[in-house]
Enzyme design. Structure first.
Site, mmCIF file in Angstrom:
data_model
loop_
_atom_site.group_PDB
_atom_site.id
_atom_site.type_symbol
_atom_site.label_atom_id
_atom_site.label_comp_id
_atom_site.label_asym_id
_atom_site.label_seq_id
_atom_site.Cartn_x
_atom_site.Cartn_y
_atom_site.Cartn_z
ATOM 1 N N TYR A 118 10.966 -19.931 -24.754
ATOM 2 C CA TYR A 118 11.923 -18.738 -24.904
ATOM 3 C C TYR A 118 12.800 -18.475 -23.941
ATOM 4 C CZ TYR A 118 13.472 -13.890 -24.033
ATOM 5 O OH TYR A 118 14.069 -12.831 -23.669
ATOM 6 N N ASP A 164 15.532 -11.625 -17.002
ATOM 7 C CA ASP A 164 15.112 -12.551 -15.611
ATOM 8 C C ASP A 164 14.107 -13.371 -15.753
ATOM 9 O OD1 ASP A 164 12.628 -11.088 -16.695
ATOM 10 O OD2 ASP A 164 12.408 -9.596 -14.742
HETATM 11 P P1 NAD Z 1 13.987 -8.113 -30.443
HETATM 12 O O1 NAD Z 1 13.088 -8.972 -31.020
HETATM 13 O O2 NAD Z 1 13.201 -6.823 -30.586
HETATM 14 O O3 NAD Z 1 15.007 -7.793 -31.453
HETATM 15 C C1 NAD Z 1 16.011 -8.969 -31.655
HETATM 16 C C2 NAD Z 1 16.877 -8.723 -32.829
HETATM 17 O O4 NAD Z 1 17.753 -9.713 -33.111
HETATM 18 C C3 NAD Z 1 15.989 -8.327 -33.909
HETATM 19 O O5 NAD Z 1 16.882 -7.102 -34.460
HETATM 20 C C4 NAD Z 1 16.468 -9.527 -35.071
HETATM 21 O O6 NAD Z 1 16.403 -9.303 -36.349
HETATM 22 C C5 NAD Z 1 17.846 -9.994 -34.584
HETATM 23 N N1 NAD Z 1 17.860 -11.554 -34.740
HETATM 24 C C6 NAD Z 1 17.277 -12.544 -34.289
HETATM 25 N N2 NAD Z 1 17.640 -13.714 -34.883
HETATM 26 C C7 NAD Z 1 18.950 -13.492 -35.204
HETATM 27 C C8 NAD Z 1 20.180 -14.173 -35.897
HETATM 28 N N3 NAD Z 1 19.811 -15.509 -35.801
HETATM 29 N N4 NAD Z 1 21.131 -13.457 -36.393
HETATM 30 C C9 NAD Z 1 21.318 -12.126 -36.176
HETATM 31 N N5 NAD Z 1 20.314 -11.333 -35.431
HETATM 32 C C10 NAD Z 1 19.332 -11.811 -35.018
HETATM 33 O O7 NAD Z 1 14.472 -8.312 -29.017
HETATM 34 P P2 NAD Z 1 14.706 -7.292 -27.757
HETATM 35 O O8 NAD Z 1 13.384 -7.293 -26.998
HETATM 36 O O9 NAD Z 1 15.480 -6.131 -28.275
HETATM 37 O O10 NAD Z 1 15.557 -8.271 -26.940
HETATM 38 C C11 NAD Z 1 16.983 -8.137 -27.244
HETATM 39 C C12 NAD Z 1 17.763 -9.171 -26.183
HETATM 40 O O11 NAD Z 1 17.326 -8.549 -24.927
HETATM 41 C C13 NAD Z 1 17.336 -10.333 -26.232
HETATM 42 O O12 NAD Z 1 18.514 -11.290 -26.157
HETATM 43 C C14 NAD Z 1 16.653 -10.735 -25.166
HETATM 44 O O13 NAD Z 1 16.390 -11.982 -24.562
HETATM 45 C C15 NAD Z 1 16.984 -9.574 -24.093
HETATM 46 N N6 NAD Z 1 15.988 -9.098 -23.180
HETATM 47 C C16 NAD Z 1 14.833 -8.604 -23.461
HETATM 48 C C17 NAD Z 1 13.959 -7.840 -22.527
HETATM 49 C C18 NAD Z 1 12.804 -7.175 -23.098
HETATM 50 O O14 NAD Z 1 12.153 -6.726 -22.215
HETATM 51 N N7 NAD Z 1 12.580 -6.912 -24.434
HETATM 52 C C19 NAD Z 1 14.461 -8.010 -21.109
HETATM 53 C C20 NAD Z 1 15.587 -8.514 -21.082
HETATM 54 C C21 NAD Z 1 16.490 -9.151 -21.798
HETATM 55 O O1 DAU Z 2 11.226 -10.011 -18.538
HETATM 56 C C1 DAU Z 2 11.912 -9.721 -19.324
HETATM 57 C C2 DAU Z 2 11.120 -10.269 -20.429
HETATM 58 O O2 DAU Z 2 10.102 -9.418 -20.817
HETATM 59 C C3 DAU Z 2 11.998 -10.490 -21.991
HETATM 60 O O3 DAU Z 2 12.993 -11.523 -21.639
HETATM 61 C C4 DAU Z 2 11.392 -10.770 -23.298
HETATM 62 O O4 DAU Z 2 11.985 -10.793 -24.373
HETATM 63 C C5 DAU Z 2 10.194 -9.740 -23.502
HETATM 64 O O5 DAU Z 2 9.391 -10.228 -24.389
HETATM 65 C C6 DAU Z 2 9.361 -9.803 -22.284
HETATM 66 O O6 DAU Z 2 8.705 -10.773 -21.738
HETATM 67 P P1 DAU Z 2 7.111 -10.947 -21.445
HETATM 68 O O7 DAU Z 2 6.416 -12.191 -21.769
HETATM 69 O O8 DAU Z 2 6.920 -10.549 -19.858
HETATM 70 O O9 DAU Z 2 6.639 -9.517 -22.308
HETATM 71 P P2 DAU Z 2 5.248 -9.333 -23.042
HETATM 72 O O10 DAU Z 2 5.365 -7.837 -23.740
HETATM 73 O O11 DAU Z 2 4.936 -10.312 -24.158
HETATM 74 O O12 DAU Z 2 4.084 -9.375 -22.119
HETATM 75 C C7 DAU Z 2 4.100 -8.629 -20.854
HETATM 76 C C8 DAU Z 2 2.946 -8.754 -20.193
HETATM 77 O O13 DAU Z 2 1.592 -8.584 -20.700
HETATM 78 C C9 DAU Z 2 2.908 -10.497 -19.838
HETATM 79 O O14 DAU Z 2 2.307 -10.655 -18.505
HETATM 80 C C10 DAU Z 2 1.733 -10.922 -20.889
HETATM 81 C C11 DAU Z 2 0.959 -9.583 -20.932
HETATM 82 N N1 DAU Z 2 0.353 -9.396 -22.160
HETATM 83 C C12 DAU Z 2 1.011 -9.525 -23.406
HETATM 84 C C13 DAU Z 2 0.311 -8.895 -24.593
HETATM 85 C C14 DAU Z 2 1.012 -8.979 -25.826
HETATM 86 C C15 DAU Z 2 -1.077 -9.045 -22.077
HETATM 87 O O15 DAU Z 2 -1.788 -9.050 -21.442
HETATM 88 N N2 DAU Z 2 -1.711 -8.438 -23.521
HETATM 89 C C16 DAU Z 2 -0.935 -8.614 -24.672
HETATM 90 O O16 DAU Z 2 -1.419 -8.127 -25.698
#
Ligand code: NAD
Ligand code: DAU
Length: 332
Positions: free
Chosen positions: A148, A122
């Site tokens: 990012y 999002d």
């Molecule tokens: P993560 O960082 O936990 O995992 C990423 C994975 O990708 C890891 O296993 C890493 O080794 C692998 N990777 C990184 N670079 C690579 C490469 N060049 N080739 C092959 N593998 C590679 O991330 P996540 O939080 O699980 O996010 C996964 C996907 O979901 C991402 O595309 C992210 O943008 C999307 N997403 C995440 C969130 C969230 O809240 N975490 C929300 C919405 C969308």
């Molecule tokens: O919205 C989806 C996204 O959510 C994904 O695309 C990203 O991959 C995922 O990392 C996440 O991004 P955020 O930046 O929102 O997530 P993060 O866990 O880094 O932080 C969540 C919120 O908490 C943000 O407002 C920053 C704050 N934060 C984060 C950390 C690590 C803190 O206040 N303290 C902290 O120590």
């Protein structure tokens, strides 16, 4: 039964999706993962070998990607550099993996006519004011803030172009913030849980008023599977579970659930360019594909997640001290 290629399947959300496929379908899964600092074999190595295999490799490496795409029916692309804070320190791997890696995959699925689902965020829509009644929809204009989110936005646009210009059979989903098991301790919720489990204090960026729209990773997985099964090609679907909570409230919940005083946290340096609020309107996904989340109660899901981190210290401890040293060096 289909053969799925899941990139990034050793990461947080990818590994939850692989588990979801093993539990709810009869598909086989090949995980393609580079095992960066964020990937962990241990997140999938208990799964049955006849259903799940791991190829260690880079999504930006066409020589690895081509034959794998040729031999699978469906590609689900999770692999990415995913942490906003890291992208502020060094954008370069974000450009390489998120943009070049997606391009390489798209060229392979174009050549082989493979069904492709693109996992996005999002954050491509930028942020909302705290008092704005609006939420993001599929029509919201792209306006990413960080290195990012801008590389994720660019990767979405590549998919749209490859679908329209070359007829690649693709769908895209943009999901809100995930929580649940197997999330790296650099991220907000696991960082605070493991700080408390370690006898330390949660670290809140700035005033902690920023709002995130939380969804359990398993609900994200069920939505992605539903889109792959029934989504219309060329379409984008937003995934969210109506889980808006501000960061301060999340930290207070973690402390309370761990039996600590609700004010036992520290305010630390804010993130540069920190997005204020995300909020998803997932009406299209719910009405068109009949999807609904199963984890309606965020506090209950958080309690289960805390239990998971308490019970799986061998999974997160190797990363914890390095992550905290990195944050401490930048006043966070
Ligand atoms: P993560 O960082 O936990 O995992 C990423 C994975 O990708 C890891 O296993 C890493 O080794 C692998 N990777 C990184 N670079 C690579 C490469 N060049 N080739 C092959 N593998 C590679 O991330 P996540 O939080 O699980 O996010 C996964 C996907 O979901 C991402 O595309 C992210 O943008 C999307 N997403 C995440 C969130 C969230 O809240 N975490 C929300 C919405 C969308
Ligand atoms: O919205 C989806 C996204 O959510 C994904 O695309 C990203 O991959 C995922 O990392 C996440 O991004 P955020 O930046 O929102 O997530 P993060 O866990 O880094 O932080 C969540 C919120 O908490 C943000 O407002 C920053 C704050 N934060 C984060 C950390 C690590 C803190 O206040 N303290 C902290 O120590």
């Amino acid at each position: 039964m289909s053969a799925f290629l899941v990139t990034g399947g050793a990461g947080f959300i990818g590994s939850n999706f692989v588990r979801h496929l093993v539990e709810h379908t009869d598909h086989t899964v090949t995980v393609l993962d580079k095992l960066t600092y964020a990937g962990n074999r241990a997140s999938i190595d208990d799964l049955p070998a006849e259903r799940v295999s791991l190829v260690v490799g880079d999504v930006a490496d066409a020589a690895v990607v081509g034959p794998l795409v040729r031999d699978h029916d469906v590609v689900v692309h999770y692999a990415a550099e995913s942490h906003n804070d890291n992208s502020l320190n060094d954008p370069s791997p974000f450009v390489q993996t998120n943009l070049v890696g997606t391009y390489v995959l798209l060229e392979a699925v174009r050549e082989h006519g493979t069904r492709y689902h693109h996992i996005s965020t999002d954050e491509v829509y930028g942020d909302l004011e705290l008092d704005d009644p609006a939420r993001f929809t599929e029509e919201t204009p792209y306006n990413p803030s960080s290195p990012y989110s801008s590389t994720k936005a660019g990767s979405d646009l590549l998919v749209r172009a490859w679908a329209r210009s070359f007829g690649v059979p693709a769908t895209i989903s943009n999901c809100s913030n995930n929580y649940g098991p197997y999330q790296h301790v650099e991220k907000f919720i696991p960082r605070q849980i493991t700080n408390v489990l370690d006898g330390g204090r949660p670290k809140l960026y700035g005033a902690g008023l920023n709002v995130r729209d939380w969804i359990h990773a398993d609900d994200h997985s069920s939505a992605v599977l539903r889109i792959i099964e029934a989504g219309r090609l060329g379409e984008t679907y937003l995934i969210g579970a109506d889980g808006e909570v501000d960061n301060k409230t999340v930290v207070e919940m973690v402390l309370r659930l761990c039996g600590q005083p609700a004010d036992a946290y520290d305010h630390v340096t804010d993130r540069a360019g920190h997005d204020l609020r995300y909020a998803i309107d997932s009406t299209k996904l719910r009405d068109e594909l009949g999807w609904a989340p199963q984890f309606g109660d965020f506090e209950a899901g958080l309690a289960t997640t805390i239990d998971w981190y308490r019970d799986h210290q061998e999974w997160w401890r190797p990363q914890k001290s390095g992550v905290e040293a990195m944050y401490a060096a930048q006043g966070q």
